[in-house]
Design a protein around this motif. Structure first.
Motif, PDB file in Angstrom:
ATOM      1  N   ILE A   1       0.841  -1.204   0.000  1.00 36.83           N
ATOM      2  CA  ILE A   1       0.000   0.000   0.000  1.00 36.83           C
ATOM      3  C   ILE A   1       0.877   1.256   0.000  1.00 36.83           C
ATOM      4  CG2 ILE A   1      -1.657   1.330   1.368  1.00 36.83           C
ATOM      5  CD1 ILE A   1      -2.775  -1.413   2.305  1.00 36.83           C
ATOM      6  N   ALA A   2       1.901   1.256   0.847  1.00 32.10           N
ATOM      7  CA  ALA A   2       2.808   2.407   0.891  1.00 32.10           C
ATOM      8  C   ALA A   2       3.588   2.538  -0.413  1.00 32.10           C
ATOM      9  CB  ALA A   2       3.767   2.271   2.071  1.00 32.10           C
ATOM     10  N   GLY A   3       3.929   1.411  -1.048  1.00 36.07           N
ATOM     11  CA  GLY A   3       4.650   1.450  -2.324  1.00 36.07           C
ATOM     12  C   GLY A   3       3.828   2.087  -3.428  1.00 36.07           C
ATOM     13  N   VAL A   4       2.561   1.724  -3.500  1.00 36.18           N
ATOM     14  CA  VAL A   4       1.674   2.332  -4.503  1.00 36.18           C
ATOM     15  C   VAL A   4       1.509   3.819  -4.212  1.00 36.18           C
ATOM     16  CG1 VAL A   4      -0.703   2.369  -5.355  1.00 36.18           C
ATOM     17  CG2 VAL A   4       0.466   0.195  -5.052  1.00 36.18           C
ATOM     18  N   THR A   5       1.364   4.163  -2.943  1.00 34.50           N
ATOM     19  CA  THR A   5       1.186   5.572  -2.561  1.00 34.50           C
ATOM     20  C   THR A   5       2.423   6.396  -2.895  1.00 34.50           C
ATOM     21  OG1 THR A   5      -0.280   4.886  -0.762  1.00 34.50           O
ATOM     22  CG2 THR A   5       0.633   7.113  -0.651  1.00 34.50           C
ATOM     23  N   ILE A   6       3.603   5.903  -2.533  1.00 31.30           N
ATOM     24  CA  ILE A   6       4.823   6.674  -2.776  1.00 31.30           C
ATOM     25  C   ILE A   6       5.126   6.752  -4.267  1.00 31.30           C
ATOM     26  CG2 ILE A   6       6.641   4.923  -2.587  1.00 31.30           C
ATOM     27  CD1 ILE A   6       6.716   8.290  -0.875  1.00 31.30           C
ATOM     28  N   ALA A   7       4.827   5.688  -5.012  1.00 27.74           N
ATOM     29  CA  ALA A   7       5.024   5.736  -6.466  1.00 27.74           C
ATOM     30  C   ALA A   7       4.086   6.761  -7.100  1.00 27.74           C
ATOM     31  CB  ALA A   7       4.820   4.356  -7.077  1.00 27.74           C
ATOM     32  N   ALA A   8       2.869   6.847  -6.601  1.00 24.39           N
ATOM     33  CA  ALA A   8       1.933   7.860  -7.110  1.00 24.39           C
ATOM     34  C   ALA A   8       2.423   9.263  -6.783  1.00 24.39           C
ATOM     35  CB  ALA A   8       0.542   7.633  -6.524  1.00 24.39           C
ATOM     36  N   LEU A   9       2.971   9.451  -5.586  1.00 19.38           N
ATOM     37  CA  LEU A   9       3.513  10.770  -5.226  1.00 19.38           C
ATOM     38  C   LEU A   9       4.735  11.117  -6.069  1.00 19.38           C
ATOM     39  CD1 LEU A   9       3.145  10.687  -1.344  1.00 19.38           C
ATOM     40  CD2 LEU A   9       1.814  12.035  -2.980  1.00 19.38           C
ATOM     41  N   ILE A  10       5.550  10.115  -6.405  1.00 19.45           N
ATOM     42  CA  ILE A  10       6.698  10.346  -7.290  1.00 19.45           C
ATOM     43  C   ILE A  10       6.224  10.757  -8.678  1.00 19.45           C
ATOM     44  CG2 ILE A  10       8.608   9.180  -8.491  1.00 19.45           C
ATOM     45  CD1 ILE A  10       9.147   7.652  -5.897  1.00 19.45           C
ATOM     46  N   ILE A  11       5.160  10.129  -9.158  1.00 19.24           N
ATOM     47  CA  ILE A  11       4.597  10.516 -10.457  1.00 19.24           C
ATOM     48  C   ILE A  11       4.127  11.964 -10.422  1.00 19.24           C
ATOM     49  CG2 ILE A  11       2.616  10.160 -11.996  1.00 19.24           C
ATOM     50  CD1 ILE A  11       2.944   7.161 -11.555  1.00 19.24           C
ATOM     51  N   ILE A  12       3.415  12.348  -9.362  1.00 17.09           N
ATOM     52  CA  ILE A  12       2.909  13.720  -9.259  1.00 17.09           C
ATOM     53  C   ILE A  12       4.069  14.718  -9.178  1.00 17.09           C
ATOM     54  CG2 ILE A  12       1.638  15.326  -7.762  1.00 17.09           C
ATOM     55  CD1 ILE A  12      -0.189  12.898  -7.069  1.00 17.09           C
ATOM     56  N   ALA A  13       5.064  14.412  -8.356  1.00 14.27           N
ATOM     57  CA  ALA A  13       6.207  15.324  -8.214  1.00 14.27           C
ATOM     58  C   ALA A  13       6.964  15.468  -9.532  1.00 14.27           C
ATOM     59  CB  ALA A  13       7.146  14.823  -7.118  1.00 14.27           C
ATOM     60  N   ASN A  14       7.123  14.372 -10.278  1.00 16.47           N
ATOM     61  CA  ASN A  14       7.833  14.458 -11.548  1.00 16.47           C
ATOM     62  C   ASN A  14       7.000  15.151 -12.614  1.00 16.47           C
ATOM     63  OD1 ASN A  14      10.595  13.145 -11.594  1.00 16.47           O
ATOM     64  ND2 ASN A  14       9.384  11.719 -10.374  1.00 16.47           N
TER      65      ASN A  14
END
Length: 148
Positions: free
Chosen positions: A91-104
């Motif tokens: 769950i945290a992996g999906v969340t952090i990957a989504a935040l990385i997508i938004i930041a990039n």
């Protein structure tokens, strides 16, 4: 006779699920390490990045550096939890990957090609972590969850 055919199929599904989780963990770790390096570059040397004037999301490059550095560090920590095949780490992996997508996406004009690469890597991480069904996901040693 049907019972003998279902056991190898279940084992193959468990191996596939374990492989996807490990793939997601490794890709998240790579994305995290690369994001850490990108954050350090933005904090230490702002002149590495292109500055764009008329962009909607104009932020300070040092601020973006700290965002990428923190996201990268959290991604590396979460990827270590994914090697244990725990639900919280998925769950945290999906969340952090989504935040990385938004930041990039928001920092796209500063380093466009690299941002697109990081968005693609994070998309693969989300796919790998979401496609595995809970009952099919084994632990690190290949045995199914909930049994010995």
């Amino acid at each position: 006779m049907t019972a003998s055919h279902s056991a190898p199929e279940t084992t193959a599904k468990q191996q596939w699920a374990g492989g996807l989780t490990i793939f997601g963990a490794v890709m998240l770790m790579i994305a995290g390490v690369l994001d850490i390096f990108r954050g350090i570059m933005a904090i230490a040397h702002d002149d590495v990045f292109v500055t764009t004037r008329n962009y909607v999301f104009q932020f300070d490059l040092t601020g973006w550096g700290w965002v990428h550095l923190i996201l990268g560090a959290v991604a590396v920590i979460v990827s270590l939890g994914l090697f244990q095949a725990s639900l919280w780490a998925r769950i945290a992996g999906v969340t952090i990957a989504a935040l990385i997508i938004i930041a990039n996406f928001l920092s796209l004009p500063y380093y466009p090609v690299w941002s697109v690469v990081m968005i693609a890597i994070s998309g693969f991480v989300i796919w790998a972590l979401c496609v595995v069904q809970r009952e099919a996901s084994p632990d690190m040693f290949g045995s199914p969850r909930g049994g010995i």
